[in-house]
Design an enzyme around this catalytic site. Structure first.
Site, PDB file in Angstrom:
ATOM      1  N   THR A 148     -48.490  39.462 -34.525  1.00 24.86           N
ATOM      2  CA  THR A 148     -49.347  38.346 -34.149  1.00 24.86           C
ATOM      3  C   THR A 148     -49.960  37.813 -35.288  1.00 24.86           C
ATOM      4  O   THR A 148     -50.570  38.271 -36.133  1.00 24.86           O
ATOM      5  CB  THR A 148     -50.395  38.745 -33.260  1.00 24.86           C
ATOM      6  OG1 THR A 148     -50.030  39.363 -31.891  1.00 24.86           O
ATOM      7  CG2 THR A 148     -51.165  37.644 -32.832  1.00 24.86           C
TER       8      THR A 148
ATOM      9  N   ARG B 131     -52.235  38.100 -18.378  1.00 23.47           N
ATOM     10  CA  ARG B 131     -53.116  38.247 -17.323  1.00 23.47           C
ATOM     11  C   ARG B 131     -52.563  38.433 -15.898  1.00 23.47           C
ATOM     12  O   ARG B 131     -53.242  39.606 -15.272  1.00 23.47           O
ATOM     13  CB  ARG B 131     -53.853  36.944 -17.314  1.00 23.47           C
ATOM     14  CG  ARG B 131     -54.905  36.711 -18.191  1.00 23.47           C
ATOM     15  CD  ARG B 131     -55.530  35.245 -18.123  1.00 23.47           C
ATOM     16  NE  ARG B 131     -56.506  34.983 -19.307  1.00 23.47           N
ATOM     17  CZ  ARG B 131     -56.079  34.332 -20.356  1.00 23.47           C
ATOM     18  NH1 ARG B 131     -54.747  33.758 -20.487  1.00 23.47           N
ATOM     19  NH2 ARG B 131     -57.177  34.104 -21.250  1.00 23.47           N
TER      20      ARG B 131
ATOM     21  N   ARG C  35     -56.768  31.790 -26.203  1.00 27.26           N
ATOM     22  CA  ARG C  35     -58.139  32.625 -26.433  1.00 27.26           C
ATOM     23  C   ARG C  35     -58.397  32.703 -28.190  1.00 27.26           C
ATOM     24  O   ARG C  35     -59.205  33.442 -28.661  1.00 27.26           O
ATOM     25  CB  ARG C  35     -57.812  34.250 -26.200  1.00 27.26           C
ATOM     26  CG  ARG C  35     -57.752  34.328 -24.773  1.00 27.26           C
ATOM     27  CD  ARG C  35     -57.307  35.934 -24.508  1.00 27.26           C
ATOM     28  NE  ARG C  35     -58.227  36.942 -24.710  1.00 27.26           N
ATOM     29  CZ  ARG C  35     -59.407  37.234 -24.212  1.00 27.26           C
ATOM     30  NH1 ARG C  35     -59.701  36.765 -22.951  1.00 27.26           N
ATOM     31  NH2 ARG C  35     -60.248  38.122 -24.548  1.00 27.26           N
TER      32      ARG C  35
ATOM     33  N   HIS D  59     -51.990  32.282 -27.817  1.00 28.31           N
ATOM     34  CA  HIS D  59     -52.927  33.626 -27.404  1.00 28.31           C
ATOM     35  C   HIS D  59     -53.415  33.377 -26.387  1.00 28.31           C
ATOM     36  O   HIS D  59     -54.887  33.988 -26.001  1.00 28.31           O
ATOM     37  CB  HIS D  59     -53.806  33.632 -28.558  1.00 28.31           C
ATOM     38  CG  HIS D  59     -54.210  34.900 -29.077  1.00 28.31           C
ATOM     39  ND1 HIS D  59     -53.768  35.689 -30.279  1.00 28.31           N
ATOM     40  CD2 HIS D  59     -55.126  35.992 -28.408  1.00 28.31           C
ATOM     41  CE1 HIS D  59     -54.025  36.810 -30.262  1.00 28.31           C
ATOM     42  NE2 HIS D  59     -54.912  37.061 -29.213  1.00 28.31           N
TER      43      HIS D  59
ATOM     44  N   PRO E  32     -48.646  41.530 -24.771  1.00 28.03           N
ATOM     45  CA  PRO E  32     -49.742  42.681 -25.038  1.00 28.03           C
ATOM     46  C   PRO E  32     -51.022  41.842 -24.673  1.00 28.03           C
ATOM     47  O   PRO E  32     -51.304  40.887 -24.988  1.00 28.03           O
ATOM     48  CB  PRO E  32     -49.440  42.499 -26.459  1.00 28.03           C
ATOM     49  CG  PRO E  32     -48.904  41.408 -27.102  1.00 28.03           C
ATOM     50  CD  PRO E  32     -47.916  40.951 -25.903  1.00 28.03           C
TER      51      PRO E  32
ATOM     52  N   LEU F 161     -49.039  44.055 -33.547  1.00 29.14           N
ATOM     53  CA  LEU F 161     -50.021  44.381 -34.526  1.00 29.14           C
ATOM     54  C   LEU F 161     -50.309  43.230 -35.192  1.00 29.14           C
ATOM     55  O   LEU F 161     -49.701  42.084 -35.284  1.00 29.14           O
ATOM     56  CB  LEU F 161     -49.448  45.623 -35.626  1.00 29.14           C
ATOM     57  CG  LEU F 161     -48.405  45.112 -36.478  1.00 29.14           C
ATOM     58  CD1 LEU F 161     -48.482  46.143 -37.715  1.00 29.14           C
ATOM     59  CD2 LEU F 161     -47.064  45.076 -35.748  1.00 29.14           C
TER      60      LEU F 161
ATOM     61  N   ASP G  67     -44.867  32.808 -24.340  1.00 27.41           N
ATOM     62  CA  ASP G  67     -45.971  33.571 -23.689  1.00 27.41           C
ATOM     63  C   ASP G  67     -47.174  32.576 -23.453  1.00 27.41           C
ATOM     64  O   ASP G  67     -47.681  31.799 -24.230  1.00 27.41           O
ATOM     65  CB  ASP G  67     -46.383  34.598 -24.783  1.00 27.41           C
ATOM     66  CG  ASP G  67     -47.666  35.240 -24.527  1.00 27.41           C
ATOM     67  OD1 ASP G  67     -47.689  36.454 -24.105  1.00 27.41           O
ATOM     68  OD2 ASP G  67     -48.864  34.627 -24.852  1.00 27.41           O
ATOM     69  N   GLY G  68     -47.698  32.522 -22.080  1.00 27.92           N
ATOM     70  CA  GLY G  68     -48.797  31.559 -21.814  1.00 27.92           C
ATOM     71  C   GLY G  68     -48.487  30.615 -20.560  1.00 27.92           C
ATOM     72  O   GLY G  68     -47.824  29.879 -20.696  1.00 27.92           O
ATOM     73  N   GLY G  69     -49.379  30.743 -19.656  1.00 22.82           N
ATOM     74  CA  GLY G  69     -49.411  30.070 -18.415  1.00 22.82           C
ATOM     75  C   GLY G  69     -48.268  30.429 -17.463  1.00 22.82           C
ATOM     76  O   GLY G  69     -48.209  29.599 -16.142  1.00 22.82           O
TER      77      GLY G  69
END
Length: 355
Positions: A156, A303, A251, A248, A73, A129, A279-281
């Site tokens: 989240t 991203r 972020r 996140h 998301p 959400l 999730d991430g990277g």
């Protein structure tokens, strides 16, 4: 290819909007660490045990994905392209990838699902959400996701307060341009008629609030934003169908570890009772393979999807997904694997520390 799309996206985007997507909190240490942590890892391939016919599909609570790559998301896709989340949904459906849309979408969830269904008869679309502190808002959002035909919820939990985004503060970017809004926050309890509420967050939210969501819906509920293994175990205890290891995207909090560094302990704490996503990277198929070898069932990408969308709309998103899947398939073959589950933790070593 992803780097090229990012450069094309940078040229296409308003610089302020590029910074919104690309930036993180604080000094953006964690933002950089998410990628750097993958670069510190290497894979030890197995040999003479693979196959020219590989099966990349993974079954997840809420849907089957053609490969272990999920669209994470991310907010406000219409900042990147006029077709926004509908273009992303169509591309994900065409690729057979799970799409996680959410409250910060500039397109309402029912329209996102309809976009995915225009391409595939049974697309896997999930809804992300937050645990909104305002009475009735979370229930209303869950109901909308159910009515739209979403296959799962993704709650989240790493945002008791909004992260302080360094670049947004410098750019004075605090609201969407005229004509754009968080469409899923429209016409909710306590909000202005026909208008949108702010996305609600609260440090007072608890595991009981999460438990109420689990009990309120028949949809599988994933918990996103888990880094501590004890929290992963708690998520399972309250009925979560899956856990997403995530910071996140850098972020929220600049002193947490890289997501992939937190992954193994969470996998151990869950102990196979529910699947774990990372999730991430993730910026290449090798990263996908490393995460799966460390115990993730699939990975989320955020991203890179936005860069594809900004660079070339639906076709750009499809390029991103196809590239990641192709690279992962190649890595799996080189590791002697026939399916994602053939990647195991004993195949992961730290660069410079092997031997």
């Amino acid at each position: 290819m992803l780097a090229r799309l990012h450069e094309e996206a940078r040229r296409a985007l308003d610089p302020v909007h590029h910074d919104y997507y690309a930036g993180g909190v604080g000094a953006e240490v964690v933002l950089a660490e998410n990628e750097a942590a993958f670069a510190r890892l290497a894979l030890l391939p197995r040999v003479l045990r693979g196959s020219s016919r590989r099966d990349l599909a993974v079954d997840l609570p809420g849907g089957r994905s053609a490969a272990p790559v999920v669209v994470s998301p991310t907010a406000f896709h219409r900042l990147a392209h006029p077709d926004g989340e509908v273009a992303t949904a169509r591309a994900a459906a065409a690729a057979g990838a799970v799409l996680i849309t959410g409250v910060a979408s500039t397109t309402a969830v029912d329209e996102v699902v309809a976009g995915a269904r225009s391409v595939a008869s049974h697309p896997a679309v999930w809804f992300q959400l937050y645990l909104d502190p305002a009475p009735g808002v979370t229930d209303s959002l869950v109901g909308r996701a159910e009515d739209a035909g979403c296959g799962a919820l993704v709650v989240t939990v790493d945002s008791p307060v909004f992260g302080r985004h360094t670049r947004d503060a410098a750019n004075g970017f605090h609201d969407l341009p005229a004509g754009l809004a968080a469409a899923n926050m429209r016409d909710l309890p306590g909000g202005p008629p026909g208008g949108t509420r702010d996305i609600g967050m609260s440090a007072d939210q608890s595991w009981d609030d999460l438990r109420r969501v689990v009990e309120r819906t028949d949809l599988p509920v994933w918990v996103k934003g888990v880094l501590h293994p004890a929290d992963a175990a708690e998520a399972v205890a309250v009925g979560a169908a899956g856990v997403v290891v995530s910071n996140h995207g850098g972020r929220q909090f600049d002193v947490v570890p890289a997501a992939v560094d937190a992954l193994p302990a969470v996998v151990d704490a869950v102990a196979g009772r529910v699947p774990v996503l990372l999730d991430g990277g993730v910026h290449g198929g090798g990263d996908v393979a490393l995460a799966l070898a460390l115990g993730a069932r699939a990975v989320g990408v955020g991203r890179p999807v936005l860069w594809g969308l900004a660079a070339a709309g639906e076709a750009g998103v499809r390029q991103v997904l196809d590239s990641l899947v192709d690279e992962f398939d190649h890595a799996l073959a080189l590791c002697g694997g026939q399916r994602p589950s053939d990647l195991t933790r004993d195949m992961v070593v730290r660069r410079g520390a092997f031997g």
